[in-house]
Design an enzyme around this catalytic site. Structure first.
Site, PDB file in Angstrom:
ATOM      1  N   CYS A 129       4.729 -11.599  12.179  1.00 33.65           N
ATOM      2  CA  CYS A 129       5.243 -12.856  11.634  1.00 33.65           C
ATOM      3  C   CYS A 129       6.601 -13.164  12.277  1.00 33.65           C
ATOM      4  O   CYS A 129       7.427 -12.271  12.423  1.00 33.65           O
ATOM      5  CB  CYS A 129       5.406 -12.742  10.121  1.00 33.65           C
ATOM      6  SG  CYS A 129       5.923 -14.288   9.338  1.00 33.65           S
TER       7      CYS A 129
ATOM      8  N   CYS B  66       2.117  -6.855  -1.779  1.00 31.66           N
ATOM      9  CA  CYS B  66       2.784  -8.019  -1.167  1.00 31.66           C
ATOM     10  C   CYS B  66       3.906  -7.561  -0.267  1.00 31.66           C
ATOM     11  O   CYS B  66       4.753  -6.773  -0.670  1.00 31.66           O
ATOM     12  CB  CYS B  66       3.430  -8.900  -2.222  1.00 31.66           C
ATOM     13  SG  CYS B  66       2.308  -9.782  -3.242  1.00 31.66           S
TER      14      CYS B  66
ATOM     15  N   GLU C  48      -4.356  -6.749   9.083  1.00 30.81           N
ATOM     16  CA  GLU C  48      -4.776  -6.203   7.793  1.00 30.81           C
ATOM     17  C   GLU C  48      -5.203  -7.322   6.855  1.00 30.81           C
ATOM     18  O   GLU C  48      -4.654  -8.411   6.870  1.00 30.81           O
ATOM     19  CB  GLU C  48      -3.617  -5.440   7.146  1.00 30.81           C
ATOM     20  CG  GLU C  48      -3.165  -4.269   8.005  1.00 30.81           C
ATOM     21  CD  GLU C  48      -2.103  -3.390   7.352  1.00 30.81           C
ATOM     22  OE1 GLU C  48      -2.004  -2.235   7.731  1.00 30.81           O
ATOM     23  OE2 GLU C  48      -1.377  -3.872   6.447  1.00 30.81           O
TER      24      GLU C  48
ATOM     25  N   CYS D 213      -7.052 -11.263   0.222  1.00 28.81           N
ATOM     26  CA  CYS D 213      -5.777 -11.703   0.801  1.00 28.81           C
ATOM     27  C   CYS D 213      -5.891 -11.600   2.321  1.00 28.81           C
ATOM     28  O   CYS D 213      -6.106 -10.516   2.863  1.00 28.81           O
ATOM     29  CB  CYS D 213      -4.671 -10.791   0.271  1.00 28.81           C
ATOM     30  SG  CYS D 213      -3.051 -11.132   0.956  1.00 28.81           S
TER      31      CYS D 213
ATOM     32  N   SER E 187       6.901 -19.754  -1.328  1.00 27.00           N
ATOM     33  CA  SER E 187       7.723 -18.564  -1.530  1.00 27.00           C
ATOM     34  C   SER E 187       9.145 -19.047  -1.768  1.00 27.00           C
ATOM     35  O   SER E 187       9.867 -19.352  -0.832  1.00 27.00           O
ATOM     36  CB  SER E 187       7.633 -17.656  -0.299  1.00 27.00           C
ATOM     37  OG  SER E 187       6.353 -17.079  -0.252  1.00 27.00           O
TER      38      SER E 187
ATOM     39  N   CYS F 297      11.814 -12.721   7.174  1.00 25.82           N
ATOM     40  CA  CYS F 297      12.310 -12.647   5.789  1.00 25.82           C
ATOM     41  C   CYS F 297      12.788 -11.218   5.545  1.00 25.82           C
ATOM     42  O   CYS F 297      12.103 -10.254   5.914  1.00 25.82           O
ATOM     43  CB  CYS F 297      11.208 -13.009   4.800  1.00 25.82           C
ATOM     44  SG  CYS F 297      10.610 -14.697   4.980  1.00 25.82           S
TER      45      CYS F 297
ATOM     46  N   CYS G 247      10.567  -8.468   3.671  1.00 31.10           N
ATOM     47  CA  CYS G 247       9.134  -8.373   3.987  1.00 31.10           C
ATOM     48  C   CYS G 247       8.872  -7.442   5.170  1.00 31.10           C
ATOM     49  O   CYS G 247       9.485  -7.577   6.228  1.00 31.10           O
ATOM     50  CB  CYS G 247       8.593  -9.772   4.301  1.00 31.10           C
ATOM     51  SG  CYS G 247       6.842  -9.789   4.703  1.00 31.10           S
TER      52      CYS G 247
HETATM   53  N1  SAH Z   1       4.372 -16.413   5.043  1.00 27.82           N
HETATM   54  C1  SAH Z   1       3.779 -16.774   3.791  1.00 27.82           C
HETATM   55  C2  SAH Z   1       2.659 -15.831   3.332  1.00 27.82           C
HETATM   56  C3  SAH Z   1       2.881 -14.339   3.425  1.00 27.82           C
HETATM   57  S1  SAH Z   1       3.854 -13.520   2.220  1.00 27.82           S
HETATM   58  C4  SAH Z   1       4.862 -16.883   2.733  1.00 27.82           C
HETATM   59  O1  SAH Z   1       6.001 -16.588   3.020  1.00 27.82           O
HETATM   60  O2  SAH Z   1       4.564 -17.331   1.633  1.00 27.82           O
HETATM   61  C5  SAH Z   1       3.030 -13.522   0.715  1.00 27.82           C
HETATM   62  C6  SAH Z   1       3.975 -13.311  -0.468  1.00 27.82           C
HETATM   63  O3  SAH Z   1       4.484 -11.949  -0.553  1.00 27.82           O
HETATM   64  C7  SAH Z   1       5.203 -14.192  -0.365  1.00 27.82           C
HETATM   65  O4  SAH Z   1       5.527 -14.817  -1.558  1.00 27.82           O
HETATM   66  C8  SAH Z   1       6.247 -13.192   0.042  1.00 27.82           C
HETATM   67  O5  SAH Z   1       7.500 -13.687  -0.217  1.00 27.82           O
HETATM   68  C9  SAH Z   1       5.863 -11.988  -0.774  1.00 27.82           C
HETATM   69  N2  SAH Z   1       6.529 -10.766  -0.321  1.00 27.82           N
HETATM   70  C10 SAH Z   1       6.955 -10.494   0.911  1.00 27.82           C
HETATM   71  N3  SAH Z   1       7.556  -9.280   0.953  1.00 27.82           N
HETATM   72  C11 SAH Z   1       7.509  -8.775  -0.292  1.00 27.82           C
HETATM   73  C12 SAH Z   1       7.953  -7.549  -0.874  1.00 27.82           C
HETATM   74  N4  SAH Z   1       8.545  -6.603  -0.147  1.00 27.82           N
HETATM   75  N5  SAH Z   1       7.739  -7.359  -2.190  1.00 27.82           N
HETATM   76  C13 SAH Z   1       7.090  -8.295  -2.912  1.00 27.82           C
HETATM   77  N6  SAH Z   1       6.635  -9.460  -2.415  1.00 27.82           N
HETATM   78  C14 SAH Z   1       6.846  -9.715  -1.113  1.00 27.82           C
END
Ligand code: SAH
Length: 355
Positions: A118, A347, A98, A111, A221, A122, A125
């Site tokens: 991944c 996000c 996506e 984006c 992050s 986390c 996420c």
């Molecule tokens: N792996 C990279 C890029 C992908 S995530 C990273 O970790 O930075 C892009 C952003 O979205 C990151 O800051 C991540 O922490 C945030 N993100 C992930 N899950 C989220 C959620 N459920 N709500 C809001 N932001 C989220």
């Protein structure tokens, strides 16, 4: 078809140097590399017959031996409330990914994803919940831009963020090549100053990126300044603790002379206390930076289990209080209000079911 593709050389994803070398390797002058680079990345051409300044026999040979396009458009959805547009795309080996266009008042950001799924896991996420399938090639990273540009108008895209599915610094070679391509003045018209790479913190790769000479903007992050809390919500912190990442980021700032963005997803009672405000203040006093506060987007549509199921968003009034306390300490804070959660394009909501 897949066997056929395996025998063919994929041109998209090659940098200018790699294209020059390719043409030399097939007995052509190196400058053909520059011509093809311009057709593929600037004119977004996918058919060799359109490459008018190449001799016809070479065009025929290229169409027999090589391919250009790496992704196919599958579907798109547009958010009625914000205009955010999500694309579902497919690789030749039938993996779906996506990418998202986010229109805002003064800019329109694309984006993009760097991996299918991944590996980081986390806890907040959705992409983490779906697991890891594979790295994308530099061509597959570029094609997300190409499909968006053709669909939305190249001139309408002003910024690119590596914040889709995946961890870009765990797919370092392809990510670096894609940055070299995007950063070439011939291509997108979007300079590296308008491109942000977001990482969960792979310290040695942050240093390598600093040494690459590509002055892309870097976002970390952060989500917590405390090692124990951060390890709980981001297991990668056990391997690369925040302290190591902060050292790497200081090195990055020194080498590139850029300002860091700290992303901070607000998780109720986990990272939204006074202690967190104090720790963020200390961190920001050491590093030229700004903080992007992101309200937590629910993962309920993924039916999470374990720790992920317990996570809740910090209520809006508490986010506002948190932000105003940080601003009172002279920290630059933006609140990234959710864009596109009605189409699961916000996000951390990007996740395609594996086939
Ligand atoms: N792996 C990279 C890029 C992908 S995530 C990273 O970790 O930075 C892009 C952003 O979205 C990151 O800051 C991540 O922490 C945030 N993100 C992930 N899950 C989220 C959620 N459920 N709500 C809001 N932001 C989220």
């Amino acid at each position: 078809m897949i066997n056929d593709l395996k025998k063919k050389t994929t041109l998209k994803g090659m940098t200018l140097d790699e294209l020059n070398n390719y043409f030399v390797s097939i007995g052509e002058p190196a400058f053909r590399g520059g011509q093809v680079f311009n057709w593929i990345y600037n004119h977004l051409v996918t058919d060799f017959s359109d490459m008018k300044n190449l001799p016809k026999p070479l065009r025929t040979k290229l169409s027999e031996d090589t391919i250009i396009q790496t992704l196919a458009y599958v579907d798109s959805e547009i958010s009625a409330s914000t205009g955010t547009k999500k694309f579902i795309l497919e690789t030749h080996d039938l993996n779906k990914i996506e990418s998202v266009i986010i229109p805002e008042e003064n800019r329109t950001t694309l984006c993009i994803s760097t991996q299918v799924g991944c590996p980081l896991d986390c806890k907040f996420c959705a992409t983490g919940l779906m697991g890891y399938k594979k790295n994308l090639s530099a061509g597959e990273i570029f094609d997300q831009y190409m499909i968006a540009a053709l669909n939305y108008g190249k001139e309408n895209l002003t910024n690119i963020v590596y914040m889709g599915m995946g961890e870009p610094l765990l797919n370092y070679a392809a990510t670096l090549n894609s940055l070299k391509i995007f950063g070439d003045e011939l291509t997108t018209g979007i300079s590296l100053k308008k491109i942000t790479l977001s990482t969960a913190g792979i310290a040695p790769k942050i240093k390598e990126l600093a040494d690459s000479g590509l002055k892309v903007k870097l976002a970390l992050s952060l989500h917590s300044c405390f090692e124990d809390t951060r390890s709980k919500i981001m297991p990668i912190n056990i391997k690369y603790p925040l302290k190591q990442n902060i050292d790497a980021i200081k090195y990055y700032v020194k080498k590139t002379n850029t300002r860091i963005t700290f992303e901070y997803v607000m998780l109720k009672d986990i990272n939204d206390r006074q202690d967190d405000i104090n720790a963020i203040t200390r961190l920001c006093s050491e590093i030229p930076s700004k903080v992007n506060v992101i309200p937590f987007n629910s993962l309920k549509h993924m039916n999470p289990v374990g720790f992920s199921a317990l996570l809740e968003p910090t209520p809006k009034h508490r986010i506002e209080d948190f932000v105003s306390k940080l601003r009172n300490r002279n920290i630059t804070v933006n609140v990234r209000y959710t864009q596109g959660d009605d189409i699961a394009a916000a996000c951390g909501q990007l996740a395609v079911k594996f086939n």
